[in-house]
Design an enzyme around this catalytic site. Structure first.
Site, PDB file in Angstrom:
ATOM      1  N   ARG A   1      34.776  52.207  55.862  1.00  0.00           N
ATOM      2  CA  ARG A   1      34.429  53.059  54.724  1.00  0.00           C
ATOM      3  C   ARG A   1      32.909  53.248  54.611  1.00  0.00           C
ATOM      4  NH1 ARG A   1      33.405  56.298  51.880  1.00  0.00           N
ATOM      5  NH2 ARG A   1      33.962  56.809  49.729  1.00  0.00           N
TER       6      ARG A   1
ATOM      7  N   ASP B   1      45.506  60.655  51.048  1.00  0.00           N
ATOM      8  CA  ASP B   1      45.528  60.599  49.585  1.00  0.00           C
ATOM      9  C   ASP B   1      46.412  61.728  49.076  1.00  0.00           C
ATOM     10  OD1 ASP B   1      43.992  59.052  47.314  1.00  0.00           O
ATOM     11  OD2 ASP B   1      44.223  61.119  46.656  1.00  0.00           O
TER      12      ASP B   1
END
Ligand code: 1CP
Length: 351
Positions: A44, A81
Site C-alpha cells: 500500500r 472495492d
C-alpha cells in the site's frame, strides 16, 4: 473425515456452497486483505491512491493471495472495492488517506444522466485480470471469490458522497423522488450484473454481494430496493453462470434476513454479528448455506472470549451447511496471532 472421492471439486468452500456439511467447515474472513497485514501495508505504501492499487492487476492479485499464504483460508477474495462500480460509471471517486472514500455526490437528475455504461468493462479490465492472475496462483484447494456491492448500498455511497452514519440524503431520495431513484438502481443492476459476470468469466468461482447498509431499509423498502434488485442481478448472472454460487451479506437486516434466501435465489447468506446463531440454525440453514458471524472486535480481543464465541458459533451451525466467517470485515488493529489462533480453532473443531 469427509469422503471426497466422488466430489466434482476438492475445494471445501465450493463443496459447502453446494450444501455439503463439512467437518470442520471451510472459512475465510471478510476484508482478510488489508491494513492489519504488514505485507499489505508494505504494498500500500508504494502506491499513491487506493484505486491505483485496485487497477493494478499484478498488485491486486498479490494482495488477494497474501492472507491465504499466511493463514491458509479456504478462499481468497479478489482485492478490489465496491466503489469501483461508480468509478467505472464515470462518477469521481477518491480515497483520501485515513478518511475513507469521497465521491462527487449525485444529487440531481443531470448528475445521474451523466453516468454511463460506455467503456464500463474496459475501465474494470484490470480487476478481471487480477482475478485471472490470482486464480492461476491459487492451490487446488482454495476457491476464488469475486464480489460487488448490492445496488442499494452502492447507491447510498453515490448519493451521499462517502460513508455516513445514517445516509440521510440517500434515504431522502428514496422517499421524495422514487422514480429517479429507480433510474439509478436500474443502472446499478445492469452494471453490477455485468461486473460479476465478467469476474466469473475471468475465473471467480463464487460471488459475494455486499449489502452493507441493508439495515437502513425497513419494509416495504427493503423488498423493493434491496431484495428485488439483488434477485434481478442473480437472475441475470445465473443465465450466464448457472453453476457459480452467490452469497449475499445483508448487514443489519435483522428479522428481514428471513426474506433473503427465497427472495433473492442465492445459495448462501452471510450474517452480521447481531444475528442469533440458534435462530439462524432454525430459520435460515434449512433453506440455504449460512456464513458468519464472529464479531470482528472479538477477533481483536482474542483469548478465552474468542475461544468461547468460536465454539458457540460452531456448535450451533457446524452440523449443517456452514462457512465460518466474521460478521463484518477484519479491523485494522487485529493482532496477527489472533487470526492464526482462529484458523487453528476452526481446523481442530469436530462436530
Ligand atoms: O487505505 C486503505 O488501505 C483502504 C482500506 C480499504 C480496503 C483494504 C478500502 C477502503 N477497501 C478495501 C478493500 C475491500 N473493500 C475489499 C477487499 C477484499 C477483502 O475483503 O480482503 C472488499 C471486499 C471491500 C468491500 C467494501 N468496500 C464494502 C463492503 C463490505 C463492508 O465493509 O461493509 C464497503 C462498504 C466498502 C467501501 C469502503 N472502501 C474502503 C472503506 C474504508 C470503505 C467504507 C467506507 C465507509 O462507509 O466509511
Amino acid at each position: 473425515m469427509v469422503d471426497c472421492s466422488d466430489s466434482p471439486t476438492r475445494k471445501p468452500l465450493l463443496r459447502a456452497l453446494k450444501g455439503e456439511v463439512l467437518n470442520p467447515p471451510p472459512f475465510w474472513l471478510m476484508r482478510q486483505a488489508g491494513r492489519y497485514l504488514p505485507e499489505y501495508r508494505e504494498v500500500r505504501g508504494k502506491v499513491h491512491g487506493f484505486l491505483d492499487l485496485c487497477y493494478s492487476a499484478e498488485l491486486a492479485a498479490r494482495l488477494t493471495l497474501q492472507p491465504v499464504e499466511r493463514f491458509g483460508m479456504d478462499a481468497a477474495i479478489v482485492f478490489s472495492d465496491i466503489l469501483v462500480v461508480p468509478d467505472a460509471l464515470g462518477q469521481t471517486v477518491e480515497f483520501r488517506e485515513g478518511e475513507g472514500p469521497r465521491l462527487a455526490p449525485i444529487r440531481s437528475f443531470d448528475a445521474l444522466r451523466r453516468l454511463s455504461l460506455d467503456g464500463f468493462c474496459d475501465r474494470l479490465a484490470p480487476v478481471y485480470e487480477a482475478v485471472r492472475l490470482a486464480r492461476r496462483a491459487l492451490s487446488a484447494e482454495t476457491a476464488l471469490i469475486g464480489f460487488a456491492g448490492a445496488p442499494w448500498t452502492v447507491a447510498a455511497y453515490m448519493i451521499e458522497g462517502g460513508g455516513s452514519a445514517d445516509f440521510a440524503a440517500a434515504k431522502g431520495w428514496v422517499r421524495e423522488r422514487p422514480g429517479e431513484f429507480r433510474g439509478l438502481i436500474d443502472l446499478l443492476i445492469e452494471a453490477t450484473a455485468m461486473h460479476i459476470i465478467a469476474q466469473a468469466d475471468a475465473g471467480a468461482e463464487a460471488i459475494q454481494l455486499f449489502e452493507s447498509w441493508a439495515g437502513l431499509l425497513a419494509e416495504p423498502r427493503f423488498t423493493e430496493w434491496s431484495v428485488g434488485p439483488m434477485r434481478e442481478i442473480v437472475r441475470r448472472f445465473k443465465r450466464v453462470h448457472p453453476e457459480v454460487p452467490v452469497i449475499v451479506f445483508p448487514r443489519g437486516a435483522g428479522a428481514l434476513y428471513a426474506k433473503v434466501p427465497d427472495g433473492t435465489g442465492v445459495e448462501a447468506i452471510s450474517m452480521d454479528p447481531a444475528v442469533s446463531v440458534d435462530w439462524a440454525a432454525r430459520e435460515l440453514q434449512s433453506r440455504c448455506v449460512v456464513q458468519g458471524n464472529l464479531d470482528p472486535s472479538v477477533l481483536v480481543a482474542g483469548g478465552p472470549a474468542m475461544r468461547r464465541e468460536v465454539e458457540r458459533i460452531l456448535a450451533a451451525l457446524g452440523s449443517g451447511p456452514f462457512i465460518f466467517n466474521l460478521g463484518h470485515g477484519v479491523l485494522p488493529n487485529t493482532p496477527l496471532e489472533h487470526v492464526a489462533e482462529l484458523a487453528r480453532l476452526i481446523r481442530r473443531w469436530r462436530a
